[in-house]
Design a protein around this motif. Structure first.
Motif, PDB file in Angstrom:
ATOM      1  N   VAL A  35     -11.631 -44.403  22.802  1.00 16.81           N
ATOM      2  CA  VAL A  35     -11.275 -44.213  24.206  1.00 16.81           C
ATOM      3  C   VAL A  35     -11.513 -42.761  24.593  1.00 16.81           C
ATOM      4  CG1 VAL A  35      -9.422 -44.336  25.907  1.00 16.81           C
ATOM      5  CG2 VAL A  35      -9.522 -46.023  24.052  1.00 16.81           C
ATOM      6  N   GLU A  36     -12.350 -42.549  25.612  1.00 21.13           N
ATOM      7  CA  GLU A  36     -12.574 -41.219  26.177  1.00 21.13           C
ATOM      8  C   GLU A  36     -11.744 -41.131  27.449  1.00 21.13           C
ATOM      9  OE1 GLU A  36     -16.724 -40.341  26.677  1.00 21.13           O
ATOM     10  OE2 GLU A  36     -17.214 -41.282  24.766  1.00 21.13           O
ATOM     11  N   LEU A  37     -10.647 -40.412  27.363  1.00 23.46           N
ATOM     12  CA  LEU A  37      -9.675 -40.368  28.450  1.00 23.46           C
ATOM     13  C   LEU A  37     -10.264 -39.847  29.755  1.00 23.46           C
ATOM     14  CD1 LEU A  37      -6.755 -40.970  29.116  1.00 23.46           C
ATOM     15  CD2 LEU A  37      -6.166 -38.684  28.357  1.00 23.46           C
ATOM     16  N   GLY A  38     -11.014 -38.761  29.710  1.00 22.96           N
ATOM     17  CA  GLY A  38     -11.543 -38.149  30.931  1.00 22.96           C
ATOM     18  C   GLY A  38     -12.464 -39.045  31.723  1.00 22.96           C
ATOM     19  N   SER A  39     -13.342 -39.754  31.034  1.00 26.18           N
ATOM     20  CA  SER A  39     -14.327 -40.601  31.711  1.00 26.18           C
ATOM     21  C   SER A  39     -13.851 -42.043  31.869  1.00 26.18           C
ATOM     22  CB  SER A  39     -15.640 -40.607  30.927  1.00 26.18           C
ATOM     23  OG  SER A  39     -15.454 -41.232  29.663  1.00 26.18           O
ATOM     24  N   GLY A  40     -12.849 -42.424  31.105  1.00 28.89           N
ATOM     25  CA  GLY A  40     -12.381 -43.807  31.126  1.00 28.89           C
ATOM     26  C   GLY A  40     -13.239 -44.730  30.275  1.00 28.89           C
ATOM     27  N   ARG A  41     -14.198 -44.161  29.563  1.00 30.80           N
ATOM     28  CA  ARG A  41     -15.117 -44.964  28.750  1.00 30.80           C
ATOM     29  C   ARG A  41     -14.410 -45.448  27.495  1.00 30.80           C
ATOM     30  NH1 ARG A  41     -19.997 -41.866  28.159  1.00 30.80           N
ATOM     31  NH2 ARG A  41     -20.522 -42.868  30.113  1.00 30.80           N
ATOM     32  N   VAL A  42     -14.537 -46.758  27.258  1.00 29.59           N
ATOM     33  CA  VAL A  42     -13.971 -47.379  26.066  1.00 29.59           C
ATOM     34  C   VAL A  42     -15.126 -48.046  25.316  1.00 29.59           C
ATOM     35  CG1 VAL A  42     -12.353 -49.099  25.183  1.00 29.59           C
ATOM     36  CG2 VAL A  42     -11.759 -47.762  27.221  1.00 29.59           C
ATOM     37  N   THR A  43     -15.358 -47.611  24.087  1.00 29.98           N
ATOM     38  CA  THR A  43     -16.422 -48.169  23.264  1.00 29.98           C
ATOM     39  C   THR A  43     -15.788 -49.024  22.178  1.00 29.98           C
ATOM     40  OG1 THR A  43     -17.788 -46.230  23.706  1.00 29.98           O
ATOM     41  CG2 THR A  43     -18.428 -47.612  21.847  1.00 29.98           C
ATOM     42  N   ILE A  44     -16.252 -50.256  22.104  1.00 28.93           N
ATOM     43  CA  ILE A  44     -15.665 -51.247  21.198  1.00 28.93           C
ATOM     44  C   ILE A  44     -16.715 -51.670  20.177  1.00 28.93           C
ATOM     45  CG2 ILE A  44     -14.566 -53.518  21.078  1.00 28.93           C
ATOM     46  CD1 ILE A  44     -14.170 -52.998  24.274  1.00 28.93           C
ATOM     47  N   ASP A  45     -16.415 -51.489  18.898  1.00 26.45           N
ATOM     48  CA  ASP A  45     -17.274 -51.959  17.819  1.00 26.45           C
ATOM     49  C   ASP A  45     -16.652 -53.228  17.253  1.00 26.45           C
ATOM     50  OD1 ASP A  45     -19.038 -49.777  17.999  1.00 26.45           O
ATOM     51  OD2 ASP A  45     -17.807 -48.587  16.635  1.00 26.45           O
ATOM     52  N   SER A  46     -17.511 -54.190  16.915  1.00 33.32           N
ATOM     53  CA  SER A  46     -16.994 -55.444  16.384  1.00 33.32           C
ATOM     54  C   SER A  46     -17.957 -56.060  15.390  1.00 33.32           C
ATOM     55  CB  SER A  46     -16.725 -56.426  17.524  1.00 33.32           C
ATOM     56  OG  SER A  46     -17.937 -56.763  18.172  1.00 33.32           O
ATOM     57  N   ASP A  47     -17.422 -56.968  14.580  1.00 37.58           N
ATOM     58  CA  ASP A  47     -18.232 -57.706  13.623  1.00 37.58           C
ATOM     59  C   ASP A  47     -18.923 -58.896  14.274  1.00 37.58           C
ATOM     60  OD1 ASP A  47     -17.756 -56.086  11.448  1.00 37.58           O
ATOM     61  OD2 ASP A  47     -15.967 -57.189  10.845  1.00 37.58           O
ATOM     62  N   VAL A  50     -17.821 -59.893  21.244  1.00 35.83           N
ATOM     63  CA  VAL A  50     -16.532 -59.819  21.917  1.00 35.83           C
ATOM     64  C   VAL A  50     -16.770 -60.149  23.391  1.00 35.83           C
ATOM     65  CG1 VAL A  50     -14.631 -58.313  22.591  1.00 35.83           C
ATOM     66  CG2 VAL A  50     -15.615 -58.121  20.315  1.00 35.83           C
ATOM     67  N   GLU A  51     -16.083 -61.163  23.867  1.00 39.44           N
ATOM     68  CA  GLU A  51     -16.243 -61.604  25.251  1.00 39.44           C
ATOM     69  C   GLU A  51     -15.608 -60.588  26.203  1.00 39.44           C
ATOM     70  OE1 GLU A  51     -17.986 -64.242  26.227  1.00 39.44           O
ATOM     71  OE2 GLU A  51     -18.436 -64.737  24.138  1.00 39.44           O
ATOM     72  N   LEU A  52     -16.300 -60.330  27.302  1.00 42.10           N
ATOM     73  CA  LEU A  52     -15.806 -59.388  28.301  1.00 42.10           C
ATOM     74  C   LEU A  52     -14.468 -59.845  28.875  1.00 42.10           C
ATOM     75  CD1 LEU A  52     -16.475 -56.725  29.674  1.00 42.10           C
ATOM     76  CD2 LEU A  52     -17.710 -58.006  31.420  1.00 42.10           C
ATOM     77  N   ASP A  53     -14.276 -61.158  29.011  1.00 37.40           N
ATOM     78  CA  ASP A  53     -12.998 -61.681  29.517  1.00 37.40           C
ATOM     79  C   ASP A  53     -11.841 -61.312  28.597  1.00 37.40           C
ATOM     80  OD1 ASP A  53     -14.170 -62.785  31.768  1.00 37.40           O
ATOM     81  OD2 ASP A  53     -14.287 -64.807  30.929  1.00 37.40           O
ATOM     82  N   ALA A  54     -12.092 -61.303  27.284  1.00 33.50           N
ATOM     83  CA  ALA A  54     -11.052 -60.933  26.325  1.00 33.50           C
ATOM     84  C   ALA A  54     -10.712 -59.457  26.452  1.00 33.50           C
ATOM     85  CB  ALA A  54     -11.496 -61.259  24.906  1.00 33.50           C
ATOM     86  N   VAL A  55     -11.734 -58.631  26.665  1.00 33.20           N
ATOM     87  CA  VAL A  55     -11.512 -57.195  26.854  1.00 33.20           C
ATOM     88  C   VAL A  55     -10.726 -56.962  28.140  1.00 33.20           C
ATOM     89  CG1 VAL A  55     -12.619 -54.957  27.202  1.00 33.20           C
ATOM     90  CG2 VAL A  55     -13.558 -56.575  25.540  1.00 33.20           C
ATOM     91  N   LYS A  56     -11.118 -57.635  29.210  1.00 32.53           N
ATOM     92  CA  LYS A  56     -10.424 -57.488  30.491  1.00 32.53           C
ATOM     93  C   LYS A  56      -8.950 -57.862  30.349  1.00 32.53           C
ATOM     94  CE  LYS A  56     -10.467 -58.804  35.282  1.00 32.53           C
ATOM     95  NZ  LYS A  56     -10.533 -59.893  36.196  1.00 32.53           N
ATOM     96  N   ALA A  57      -8.672 -58.981  29.684  1.00 29.71           N
ATOM     97  CA  ALA A  57      -7.290 -59.419  29.490  1.00 29.71           C
ATOM     98  C   ALA A  57      -6.494 -58.396  28.678  1.00 29.71           C
ATOM     99  CB  ALA A  57      -7.266 -60.781  28.803  1.00 29.71           C
ATOM    100  N   ALA A  58      -7.104 -57.833  27.647  1.00 25.78           N
ATOM    101  CA  ALA A  58      -6.413 -56.843  26.815  1.00 25.78           C
ATOM    102  C   ALA A  58      -6.132 -55.569  27.602  1.00 25.78           C
ATOM    103  CB  ALA A  58      -7.249 -56.521  25.577  1.00 25.78           C
ATOM    104  N   VAL A  59      -7.103 -55.122  28.397  1.00 26.89           N
ATOM    105  CA  VAL A  59      -6.924 -53.916  29.219  1.00 26.89           C
ATOM    106  C   VAL A  59      -5.816 -54.141  30.235  1.00 26.89           C
ATOM    107  CG1 VAL A  59      -8.041 -52.498  30.997  1.00 26.89           C
ATOM    108  CG2 VAL A  59      -9.253 -53.029  28.876  1.00 26.89           C
TER     109      VAL A  59
END
Length: 68
Positions: A35-47, A50-59
């Protein structure tokens, strides 16, 4: 390995970033969350994919909003 980058709005402090990191990190197959606080950028690494809907729900569960 797969990488997804999104922008999250509303984070203003380290606690905010930690909350987002924790919630997104609980998604199955997620191996790392940066998580880059200043820009709001969140980079997610996965095996796997990862569905965008799952990320949205978690956020949203963390109390923030997925911008893109």
């Amino acid at each position: 390995m797969s990488t997804l980058t999104v922008i999250v709005s509303g984070m203003t402090c380290g606690h905010c970033a930690s909350s987002v990191r924790e919630e997104v990190g609980s998604i199955p197959d997620v191996t790392a969350v940066d998580v880059e606080l200043g820009s709001g950028r969140v980079t997610i690494d996965s095996d796997g994919v990862v569905e965008l809907d799952a990320v949205k729900a978690a956020v949203e569960e963390a109390g923030y909003q997925l911008v893109r």
